[in-house]
Write an enzyme that holds these catalytic residues in place. Structure first.
Site, short mmCIF file in Angstrom:
data_model
loop_
_atom_site.label_atom_id
_atom_site.label_comp_id
_atom_site.label_asym_id
_atom_site.label_seq_id
_atom_site.Cartn_x
_atom_site.Cartn_y
_atom_site.Cartn_z
N TYR A 157 -18.64 -1.07 10.59
CA TYR A 157 -19.33 -0.42 9.47
C TYR A 157 -18.58 0.83 9.02
CZ TYR A 157 -23.33 1.20 6.69
OH TYR A 157 -24.14 1.61 5.66
N LYS A 161 -16.72 1.40 5.37
CA LYS A 161 -17.16 2.42 4.43
C LYS A 161 -16.08 3.45 4.15
CE LYS A 161 -21.24 0.74 3.71
NZ LYS A 161 -21.59 0.13 2.40
#
Length: 234
Positions: free
Chosen positions: A155, A159
């Site tokens: 994640y 990002k």
């Protein structure tokens, strides 16, 4: 404004669609699979705002799906004014690097980073015909290099890469006055954030629309900001 929202059937995506409709915008609410169960909440919005929403099938991990969705939007409208890349996944939580499933890492990057690239690639021509245009990439504080923490490897990586994509798009599109932002939505009460989160997704959605409608003056060296328009730490 004509606004495309990916992952619009739940969580922040649903609240973005709802707030956008309440503010009088036309919403293209995209979902990965347009099954009755998947679009139940959106169908209620369609009942409430029948003239201002179209539900379309769009899988950000499949380029052909994105291309078909762009063709559908082009047939109905001549332009878009904003693209909100909201669809995303959070996998391999709390795993150390030696425990990671590499397929899940690849899937995270495919959906969270490459997915927005696919969307922008096929919808940019429609966006360029709009007014007060913007590209909003829903990011996270997990993408901050300065405040990096252990865990959430897929994640956080996805990002951070999304933030770089936003910076590069900002440079590429600023002469066309297309605003580009990576927005940290806050820790929200959603399936991803859990019930202990302090932020209501409807509040985040309202803040994002203040940015889309250019009602907030953004004073940040970089395009990584929070939903209130405040700079995030790169």
């Amino acid at each position: 404004m004509n606004i495309l929202i990916t992952g619009a059937n739940r969580g922040l995506g649903y609240h973005l669609a709802k707030v956008g409709l309440e503010r009088g915008h036309f919403i293209f609410a995209s979902v990965r699979a347009s099954t009755p169960q998947a679009i139940q909440q959106l169908e209620q919005l369609k009942n409430d705002f029948p003239q201002n929403i179209e539900i379309i099938e769009l899988d950000v991990s499949c380029e052909e799906s994105v291309k078909r969705a762009a063709q559908i939007v082009a047939e109905n409208e001549q332009h878009l004014d904003s693209i909100i890349n909201n669809a995303g996944i959070l996998l391999e939580r709390d795993k150390q690097i030696e425990e990671l499933n590499i397929d899940e890492v690849t899937r995270s990057l495919d959906i969270n980073t490459i997915g927005p690239i696919r969307v922008i690639k096929h919808f940019l021509a429609l966006l360029e015909k709009g007014k007060k245009q913007s590209i909003i990439n829903i990011s996270s504080e997990a993408g901050s290099l300065t405040n990096a923490y252990s865990g959430d490897f897929p994640y956080g990586l996805s990002k951070a890469a999304l933030n770089m994509l936003s910076e590069k798009l900002h440079v590429a599109l600023k002469d066309k006055d297309i605003h580009v932002y990576s927005i940290h939505p806050g820790w929200m009460k959603t399936d991803m954030g859990g019930n202990k989160a302090p932020t209501e997704p409807s509040d985040t959605a309202k803040g994002i629309f203040e940015i889309i409608e250019r009602k907030l003056e953004i004073q940040s060296q970089y395009v990584f900001i929070d939903y209130k328009g405040q700079p995030m730490t790169i």
